[in-house]
Structures are given as structure tokens and as C-alpha cells.
Design an enzyme around this catalytic site. Structure first.
Site, PDB file in Angstrom:
ATOM      1  N   ASP A  22     -13.036  -2.287   5.435  1.00  0.00           N
ATOM      2  CA  ASP A  22     -11.661  -2.768   5.585  1.00  0.00           C
ATOM      3  C   ASP A  22     -11.339  -3.121   7.029  1.00  0.00           C
ATOM      4  O   ASP A  22     -10.234  -3.549   7.331  1.00  0.00           O
ATOM      5  CB  ASP A  22     -10.688  -1.695   5.073  1.00  0.00           C
ATOM      6  CG  ASP A  22      -9.265  -2.210   4.907  1.00  0.00           C
ATOM      7  OD1 ASP A  22      -9.106  -3.391   4.544  1.00  0.00           O
ATOM      8  OD2 ASP A  22      -8.313  -1.445   5.144  1.00  0.00           O
TER       9      ASP A  22
ATOM     10  N   SER B 252      -3.490  -5.290   3.740  1.00  0.00           N
ATOM     11  CA  SER B 252      -4.392  -5.468   2.601  1.00  0.00           C
ATOM     12  C   SER B 252      -3.614  -5.310   1.302  1.00  0.00           C
ATOM     13  O   SER B 252      -2.798  -4.399   1.169  1.00  0.00           O
ATOM     14  CB  SER B 252      -5.517  -4.430   2.648  1.00  0.00           C
ATOM     15  OG  SER B 252      -6.216  -4.496   3.868  1.00  0.00           O
TER      16      SER B 252
ATOM     17  N   GLN C  48     -11.522  -9.232  -0.469  1.00  0.00           N
ATOM     18  CA  GLN C  48     -10.171  -8.701  -0.276  1.00  0.00           C
ATOM     19  C   GLN C  48      -9.161  -9.841  -0.237  1.00  0.00           C
ATOM     20  O   GLN C  48      -9.441 -10.917   0.289  1.00  0.00           O
ATOM     21  CB  GLN C  48     -10.102  -7.924   1.044  1.00  0.00           C
ATOM     22  CG  GLN C  48      -8.768  -7.276   1.338  1.00  0.00           C
ATOM     23  CD  GLN C  48      -8.774  -6.526   2.666  1.00  0.00           C
ATOM     24  OE1 GLN C  48      -8.377  -7.064   3.682  1.00  0.00           O
ATOM     25  NE2 GLN C  48      -9.249  -5.280   2.644  1.00  0.00           N
TER      26      GLN C  48
END
Length: 286
Positions: free
Chosen positions: A203, A227, A277
Site C-alpha cells: 500500500d 485508498s 488498487q
């Protein structure tokens, strides 16, 4: 093992309370919210604690609300299915009585099968030729003393960007990026820990790839970035004691959302894991 790496492992190993219920604390990332990679990794380790003999091969998650770094996170693991070859778990993370995150993950017994992968991208020079993220942050702190606190935030991984643009007012660049990544110390060979920490680091910087063509930094206070979801697939065993090349791209941005993809390769060119993502990227109205 360095102290900060040992602390990360301790944070990610959530504490069991009763059947299917776990609690985890947060590590500081210098943000007023919980780092998304931490919640992914804690959820994965909580779910894996309910699994016997299988390894995680994929996960799919949604970030529902901003997490409070001062409040413990409650993880609720639901044993969806246990089969001979596959098992499935569902995890909900809660704070203040509300769901902040949910994830499904799948486990697979290790077995042989047909193998291929697309051509490996052209590798850059080795990691020893690039500055670490810690060095970049220290240089920023020297130029802008008000951001000295940013440089003091410990990083448990040695991250060396290949095509670093800067934290402030970056130039426009293609929506692709590369970074060498390795544990800052020696990790145990436990695949659960290794995959958990790779999920944690997956991430980092992924959404920032979508900002590169626009010459903006996600640290810009006029930009809101977060996110929205995160998926990951583990193709081979992970070894963060050796360098991995993390390549990312952003095929699309629009409607205040950006879609990004990432791939982890070992130094032989083997594709170890993939990730994807979608994130929120919008200009603040005030």
C-alpha cells in the site's frame, strides 16, 4: 532484526481475544489516520490464525472509514469455508462500534501446476545505486525544517525509489514507477510473516503513481487522497530478506478516482506477487 522491524512484527501479530475475535494497535506513520497497509496485514494475520496448513494466495479488501490510530482495532474473522484444497475467510475491522474495513482472503494448499509468466520488465540498476526513502526524507527535512517530524518517522523497510520525483512540486512524469524493497534487518522465514509484511508494504506509493502525470504530490494539503480498495495475489513464496523490485503503473484516473497496479519481482525476474488498487484523488474544495 532491527528494533523498528521487530516492533512492526509485534504490531501486525494481533492478539486473540476469543474465537474469531482479535485486537490490534496501530503504528505511527505520521498521519492522523491508520495506514491502510497495516489494516490489510493485521486482517490477513488474524484470518491466518484460524487456518491450518494452507497459505494465503489472494485477498480483496475495501476501506470503509478512516481508522483512528489511538484506538485499538477489533478484527472479526468469519470462517466462510474449509475445503481440502482451499479455504476462505471474511474479516471485518471495527472501531467505535462501526466497520472501518472489510476483507475476504483465500487460502490454497501448495501443489504443482502449469507455470508461465509474461516477459519480465527491463530491470533498472541495482538498489545500491539509489538513495533510500529515509535519505530522501532527511534531505527534505534539511530544506524545510517544518517537515523535520516527517523524517523522524521510522521505516521498517529499506525502500529505494528508482525514479524519485520529490515530495514537493514534482515534475510531470509517466504514470509508472519502480522501487527496490527489502526488510531493514533479517525477517524469520515464516511465510505468514513474510506475506503479511509484503501486504503491508504493497500500500506504500501505489496510489502516488497516479499523481505522477499531473505534477502533484499526494502530500500537497490541497489534495485529498485515500485508498478505496485493495487486492493482492501471492504467486510464489516471499523473501523480503532479499531485494524485491516493486513496479507500479496507473492505467486510468478520472471521476476523482485512480486505478493502479503493482508487481513484485525477485532479482532473478520471478513474479512473486501482484496487487491492484483504486483510490480517491480529488482537489479539496476548501
Amino acid at each position: 532484526m532491527t528494533q523498528i522491524l521487530e516492533q512492526l512484527i509485534k504490531i501486525l501479530n494481533v492478539q486473540a481475544d476469543k474465537d474469531g475475535i482479535y485486537y490490534g494497535n496501530s503504528t505511527s506513520m505520521g498521519l492522523p489516520r491508520v495506514f491502510g497497509g497495516q489494516v490489510i496485514a493485521q486482517s490477513l494475520l488474524a484470518a491466518t490464525d484460524t487456518i491450518d496448513g494452507l497459505l494465503p494466495h489472494s485477498l480483496h479488501a475495501y476501506f470503509l472509514k478512516i481508522g483512528d490510530p489511538k484506538e485499538p482495532i477489533r478484527y472479526e474473522v468469519d470462517r466462510i469455508r474449509d475445503g481440502r484444497s482451499f479455504a476462505t475467510r471474511s474479516i471485518v475491522a471495527r472501531q467505535h462500534g462501526e466497520a472501518i474495513f472489510n476483507m475476504s482472503c483465500s487460502y490454497h494448499v501448495q501443489e504443482p501446476g502449469v507455470e508461465h509468466q509474461l516477459e519480465t520488465p527491463e530491470f533498472p540498476e541495482g538498489p545500491e545505486n539509489f538513495k533510500s526513502m529515509a535519505q530522501h526524507r532527511n534531505e527534505l527535512a534539511e530544506k524545510i525544517p517544518q517537515l523535520a517530524h516527517f523524517a523522524k518517522i521510522p521505516i521498517p523497510l529499506d525502500i529505494r525509489p528508482v525514479d524519485f520525483l520529490g515530495f514537493i512540486n514534482p515534475e510531470k512524469a509517466p504514470a509508472t514507477s519502480m522501487a527496490w524493497i527489502k526488510a531493514d534487518g533479517v525477517l524469520p522465514n515464516d511465510q505468514i510473516i513474510q506475506r503479511g509484511i509484503l501486504a503491508y508494504v504493497s500500500d506504500m506509493g501505489l496510489l502516488g503513481t497516479a499523481a505522477r502525470p499531473h505534477g502533484v504530490s499526494l502530500l500537497d494539503p490541497s489534495i485529498m487522497a485515500a485508498s478505496l480498495d485493495h487486492s493482492m495475489w501471492f504467486h510464489h513464496d516471499v523473501n523480503l530478506n532479499n531485494w524485491l523490485l516493486y513496479t507500479t503503473d496507473a492505467p486510468f484516473a478520472g471521476s476523482a478516482r485512480a486505478f493502479t497496479r503493482g508487481a513484485f519481482y525477485d532479482r532473478t525476474g520471478k513474479l512473486v506477487a501482484s496487487t491492484a488498487q483504486e483510490g480517491l484523488v480529488r482537489k479539496k474544495s476548501r
